[in-house]
Design a protein around this motif. Structure first.
Motif, PDB file in Angstrom:
ATOM      1  N   PRO A  18      62.603  49.037  15.437  1.00  0.00           N
ATOM      2  CA  PRO A  18      61.967  48.840  16.749  1.00  0.00           C
ATOM      3  C   PRO A  18      62.697  47.749  17.538  1.00  0.00           C
ATOM      4  CG  PRO A  18      60.315  48.917  14.994  1.00  0.00           C
ATOM      5  CD  PRO A  18      61.654  48.841  14.317  1.00  0.00           C
ATOM      6  N   ASP A  19      62.780  47.936  18.837  1.00  0.00           N
ATOM      7  CA  ASP A  19      63.468  46.982  19.707  1.00  0.00           C
ATOM      8  C   ASP A  19      62.433  46.200  20.507  1.00  0.00           C
ATOM      9  OD1 ASP A  19      66.302  46.321  20.840  1.00  0.00           O
ATOM     10  OD2 ASP A  19      65.030  46.563  22.608  1.00  0.00           O
ATOM     11  N   LYS A  20      62.720  44.923  20.749  1.00  0.00           N
ATOM     12  CA  LYS A  20      61.772  44.067  21.454  1.00  0.00           C
ATOM     13  C   LYS A  20      61.783  44.309  22.964  1.00  0.00           C
ATOM     14  CE  LYS A  20      61.940  40.295  18.075  1.00  0.00           C
ATOM     15  NZ  LYS A  20      62.241  38.848  17.866  1.00  0.00           N
ATOM     16  N   THR A  21      62.826  44.954  23.463  1.00  0.00           N
ATOM     17  CA  THR A  21      62.966  45.114  24.915  1.00  0.00           C
ATOM     18  C   THR A  21      62.687  46.531  25.387  1.00  0.00           C
ATOM     19  OG1 THR A  21      64.652  43.375  24.912  1.00  0.00           O
ATOM     20  CG2 THR A  21      64.532  44.770  26.871  1.00  0.00           C
ATOM     21  N   PHE A  22      63.136  47.526  24.617  1.00  0.00           N
ATOM     22  CA  PHE A  22      63.044  48.906  25.077  1.00  0.00           C
ATOM     23  C   PHE A  22      62.315  49.791  24.070  1.00  0.00           C
ATOM     24  CE2 PHE A  22      66.904  47.339  27.239  1.00  0.00           C
ATOM     25  CZ  PHE A  22      66.584  47.656  28.557  1.00  0.00           C
ATOM     26  N   VAL A  23      61.715  50.856  24.605  1.00  0.00           N
ATOM     27  CA  VAL A  23      61.165  51.949  23.806  1.00  0.00           C
ATOM     28  C   VAL A  23      61.950  53.202  24.164  1.00  0.00           C
ATOM     29  CG1 VAL A  23      59.156  53.412  23.388  1.00  0.00           C
ATOM     30  CG2 VAL A  23      58.859  50.949  23.641  1.00  0.00           C
ATOM     31  N   ARG A  24      62.390  53.925  23.150  1.00  0.00           N
ATOM     32  CA  ARG A  24      63.203  55.115  23.396  1.00  0.00           C
ATOM     33  C   ARG A  24      62.333  56.352  23.540  1.00  0.00           C
ATOM     34  NH1 ARG A  24      68.105  57.322  19.449  1.00  0.00           N
ATOM     35  NH2 ARG A  24      68.593  59.216  20.648  1.00  0.00           N
ATOM     36  N   ARG A  54      74.039  60.700  25.220  1.00  0.00           N
ATOM     37  CA  ARG A  54      73.580  62.027  24.799  1.00  0.00           C
ATOM     38  C   ARG A  54      74.480  62.532  23.676  1.00  0.00           C
ATOM     39  NH1 ARG A  54      72.472  62.444  30.554  1.00  0.00           N
ATOM     40  NH2 ARG A  54      70.210  62.626  30.798  1.00  0.00           N
ATOM     41  N   LEU A  55      73.857  62.865  22.562  1.00  0.00           N
ATOM     42  CA  LEU A  55      74.592  63.291  21.376  1.00  0.00           C
ATOM     43  C   LEU A  55      75.457  64.506  21.698  1.00  0.00           C
ATOM     44  CD1 LEU A  55      74.700  62.323  18.405  1.00  0.00           C
ATOM     45  CD2 LEU A  55      73.059  64.124  17.868  1.00  0.00           C
ATOM     46  N   ARG A  56      76.717  64.451  21.234  1.00  0.00           N
ATOM     47  CA  ARG A  56      77.690  65.533  21.412  1.00  0.00           C
ATOM     48  C   ARG A  56      78.015  65.788  22.896  1.00  0.00           C
ATOM     49  NH1 ARG A  56      74.006  67.415  17.671  1.00  0.00           N
ATOM     50  NH2 ARG A  56      74.742  67.503  15.528  1.00  0.00           N
ATOM     51  N   SER A  57      77.845  64.779  23.729  1.00  0.00           N
ATOM     52  CA  SER A  57      78.236  64.918  25.135  1.00  0.00           C
ATOM     53  C   SER A  57      79.469  64.067  25.385  1.00  0.00           C
ATOM     54  CB  SER A  57      77.088  64.464  26.051  1.00  0.00           C
ATOM     55  OG  SER A  57      76.954  63.053  25.996  1.00  0.00           O
ATOM     56  N   LYS A  58      80.054  64.208  26.544  1.00  0.00           N
ATOM     57  CA  LYS A  58      81.250  63.449  26.903  1.00  0.00           C
ATOM     58  C   LYS A  58      80.855  62.162  27.615  1.00  0.00           C
ATOM     59  CE  LYS A  58      84.155  67.589  27.254  1.00  0.00           C
ATOM     60  NZ  LYS A  58      85.047  68.394  28.128  1.00  0.00           N
ATOM     61  N   GLY A  59      80.195  61.292  26.898  1.00  0.00           N
ATOM     62  CA  GLY A  59      79.834  59.989  27.444  1.00  0.00           C
ATOM     63  C   GLY A  59      78.636  59.986  28.369  1.00  0.00           C
ATOM     64  N   GLU A  60      77.953  61.112  28.528  1.00  0.00           N
ATOM     65  CA  GLU A  60      76.781  61.138  29.393  1.00  0.00           C
ATOM     66  C   GLU A  60      75.642  60.360  28.746  1.00  0.00           C
ATOM     67  OE1 GLU A  60      75.768  65.138  30.184  1.00  0.00           O
ATOM     68  OE2 GLU A  60      77.589  65.600  31.302  1.00  0.00           O
ATOM     69  N   ARG A  61      74.862  59.689  29.583  1.00  0.00           N
ATOM     70  CA  ARG A  61      73.769  58.872  29.073  1.00  0.00           C
ATOM     71  C   ARG A  61      72.494  59.137  29.855  1.00  0.00           C
ATOM     72  NH1 ARG A  61      76.052  52.857  29.008  1.00  0.00           N
ATOM     73  NH2 ARG A  61      73.938  52.445  28.210  1.00  0.00           N
ATOM     74  N   GLY A  62      71.375  58.800  29.220  1.00  0.00           N
ATOM     75  CA  GLY A  62      70.081  58.872  29.892  1.00  0.00           C
ATOM     76  C   GLY A  62      69.907  57.688  30.829  1.00  0.00           C
ATOM     77  N   ASP A  63      68.662  57.431  31.218  1.00  0.00           N
ATOM     78  CA  ASP A  63      68.367  56.385  32.192  1.00  0.00           C
ATOM     79  C   ASP A  63      67.522  55.275  31.571  1.00  0.00           C
ATOM     80  OD1 ASP A  63      69.624  58.054  34.058  1.00  0.00           O
ATOM     81  OD2 ASP A  63      67.714  59.046  34.555  1.00  0.00           O
ATOM     82  N   ILE A  64      67.478  54.150  32.265  1.00  0.00           N
ATOM     83  CA  ILE A  64      66.506  53.099  31.975  1.00  0.00           C
ATOM     84  C   ILE A  64      65.396  53.212  33.002  1.00  0.00           C
ATOM     85  CG2 ILE A  64      66.064  50.621  32.052  1.00  0.00           C
ATOM     86  CD1 ILE A  64      68.748  50.119  30.826  1.00  0.00           C
ATOM     87  N   LEU A 113      65.435  55.091  28.092  1.00  0.00           N
ATOM     88  CA  LEU A 113      64.894  53.836  27.581  1.00  0.00           C
ATOM     89  C   LEU A 113      63.846  53.327  28.563  1.00  0.00           C
ATOM     90  CD1 LEU A 113      68.181  52.042  26.450  1.00  0.00           C
ATOM     91  CD2 LEU A 113      66.537  53.241  25.003  1.00  0.00           C
ATOM     92  N   HIS A 114      62.675  52.961  28.049  1.00  0.00           N
ATOM     93  CA  HIS A 114      61.587  52.472  28.892  1.00  0.00           C
ATOM     94  C   HIS A 114      61.329  50.997  28.589  1.00  0.00           C
ATOM     95  CE1 HIS A 114      59.998  56.455  30.376  1.00  0.00           C
ATOM     96  NE2 HIS A 114      60.772  56.849  29.370  1.00  0.00           N
ATOM     97  N   CYS A 115      61.058  50.241  29.638  1.00  0.00           N
ATOM     98  CA  CYS A 115      60.646  48.850  29.467  1.00  0.00           C
ATOM     99  C   CYS A 115      59.569  48.541  30.502  1.00  0.00           C
ATOM    100  CB  CYS A 115      61.836  47.895  29.611  1.00  0.00           C
ATOM    101  SG  CYS A 115      62.576  47.838  31.266  1.00  0.00           S
ATOM    102  N   TRP A 116      58.822  47.476  30.266  1.00  0.00           N
ATOM    103  CA  TRP A 116      57.748  47.077  31.166  1.00  0.00           C
ATOM    104  C   TRP A 116      58.037  45.661  31.652  1.00  0.00           C
ATOM    105  CZ3 TRP A 116      57.396  50.892  27.845  1.00  0.00           C
ATOM    106  CH2 TRP A 116      56.611  52.009  28.154  1.00  0.00           C
ATOM    107  N   ILE A 117      58.034  45.468  32.958  1.00  0.00           N
ATOM    108  CA  ILE A 117      58.323  44.153  33.529  1.00  0.00           C
ATOM    109  C   ILE A 117      57.104  43.669  34.319  1.00  0.00           C
ATOM    110  CG2 ILE A 117      60.824  44.452  33.625  1.00  0.00           C
ATOM    111  CD1 ILE A 117      60.582  45.252  36.531  1.00  0.00           C
ATOM    112  N   LEU A 123      67.150  52.957  36.533  1.00  0.00           N
ATOM    113  CA  LEU A 123      68.573  52.629  36.519  1.00  0.00           C
ATOM    114  C   LEU A 123      69.298  53.816  35.898  1.00  0.00           C
ATOM    115  CD1 LEU A 123      68.504  48.892  35.359  1.00  0.00           C
ATOM    116  CD2 LEU A 123      68.951  49.762  37.650  1.00  0.00           C
ATOM    117  N   ASP A 124      70.025  54.557  36.689  1.00  0.00           N
ATOM    118  CA  ASP A 124      70.673  55.781  36.221  1.00  0.00           C
ATOM    119  C   ASP A 124      71.829  55.476  35.261  1.00  0.00           C
ATOM    120  OD1 ASP A 124      68.976  57.258  37.823  1.00  0.00           O
ATOM    121  OD2 ASP A 124      70.353  57.250  39.527  1.00  0.00           O
TER     122      ASP A 124
END
Length: 383
Positions: A252-258, A312-322, A263-267, A305-306
């Motif tokens: 578990p991470d102290k900043t984000f939830v996957r 993304r697994l097996r992708s060419k560097g593509e990522r999800g968002d925050i 990734l989700h965080c609460w501010i 934050l895009d």
């Protein structure tokens, strides 16, 4: 016949996924490298059960009363407890339908090994290398797997002359017959190690501890099993090593939830920031980033934050968002001046309020098409 469903702890209507999950749970529980060598038989039983129930054809046979792992337990091959191949083999001096008997090779393949490793969320996002300590059978450094001291070679067994089996006459209900069994002196190998290596007692391998580097792919999910070919247990007398399976868990991470690739965080922001809008910095796995809190933001509004989420697994560097969720901190203590301002605002904005609105679903933020609602009007009152 063993009850394979009971061994895996599933019912007879279990799906393929349920059987797979049950096997992974039981294999972790009873693997000798984790539970101890006393659970080796139980581990083999779990593997036998999964081998049958994971194969649709074998499972169908098993449900019809035939154990694919022991087909001679019933039907023609096992009638009255006799193996017809053995009987014909006794007549003709060989294994019926199975070719000639011969010595058992000393070199045997090793078993697969299982270990666990826990990684942090950042490693799951970008990938990396994790290290795990495992205890398993490794090649004996003194004899290099031969099992003999000082490079000596095994010698031919004088009892079986290297055949690995001995023949003898036995009495049966059909009369006297010639039968064969593994030679007791050489245990069926056909050779004898006269001076076994004292380090491995003639087995060519010893139990040892070693550190293994595991390449973790970017975007890996929690509870994923990785396979490292030929990194498992070395076989008897230097036999080929089995595979090493690594169960990867994400701490578990102290900043984000996957959530998938996001990734989700609460501010938590002051009420005035939500009312008037504000720019602030938040921590990401790519360093600090600036986000803008829009004027009139409501509780649980989000700012995205895009492209800064999980790869993304097996992708060419593509990522999800925050996705940052806004939590508005309502002050609990006010100065006299602050209370007076709030009372003036309440009298101006809420003086005509008669009752609260009650409904089954929340209204859009602000309660109208105009964004902001309460906080927007509060902003105007305080401007």
């Amino acid at each position: 016949m063993a009850d394979y469903y009971e061994v895996l702890g599933v019912n007879r209507n279990a799906s393929e996924d349920e059987i797979k999950k049950a096997y992974r749970k039981m294999s972790r529980k009873y693997h000798p490298d984790i539970a101890g060598p006393e659970f080796e038989d139980k581990f083999k039983e779990v593997n036998s059960a999964y081998e049958v129930l994971s194969d649709p054809d074998k499972r169908r046979m098993y449900d019809q009363g035939v154990d694919p792992n022991n087909p001679n337990a019933g039907g023609f091959g096992g009638a009255a407890g006799f193996d017809m191949g053995d009987i014909f083999g006794q007549f003709f001096g060989q294994s019926f339908g199975g070719g000639s008997q011969g010595p058992i090779p000393r070199t045997q393949p090793g078993r697969d090994s299982l270990a666990n490793v826990t990684i942090d969320l950042k490693t799951a996002v970008f990938g990396g290398t994790a290290h795990v300590d495992i205890r398993t059978m490794s090649l004996c450094p003194d004899c290099q797997g031969s099992g003999a001291v000082k490079g000596e070679q095994p010698v031919t067994c004088p009892d079986c002359q290297g055949r690995g089996f001995a023949q003898k006459v036995v009495r049966t209900m059909l009369g006297q017959m010639m039968t064969s069994a593994p030679c007791e002196r050489c245990e069926g190998h056909g050779t004898i190690i006269q001076n076994p290596c004292p380090s491995c007692m003639g087995h060519g391998r010893i139990r040892s501890k070693r550190n293994v580097g595991v390449s973790v792919p970017a975007g890996i999910s929690d509870d994923t099993r990785l396979r490292l070919t030929s990194q498992g247990e070395v076989g008897e007398c230097g036999g080929a090593a089995g595979d090493l399976y690594i169960d990867v868990r994400i701490a578990p991470d102290k900043t984000f939830v996957r959530d998938g690739d996001d990734l989700h965080c609460w501010i938590e922001v002051p009420m005035s920031w939500a009312v008037l809008g504000h720019d602030l910095e938040i921590d990401t796995f790519d360093g600090s980033r600036t986000i803008s809190i829009p004027a009139g933001s409501q509780q649980e509004d989000t700012v995205t934050l895009d492209g800064l989420g999980v790869t993304r697994l097996r992708s060419k560097g593509e990522r999800g968002d925050i996705i940052a969720h806004i939590m508005v901190a309502i002050p609990t203590k006010l100065s006299d001046k602050e209370r007076k301002l709030m009372e003036e605002f309440a009298e101006s904005h809420d003086g005509d309020a008669q009752h609260v609105t009650q409904q089954s679903k929340p209204r859009p933020a602000g309660g109208s098409s105009k964004r902001g609602g309460f906080f927007s009007k509060l902003k105007d009152a305080l401007s």
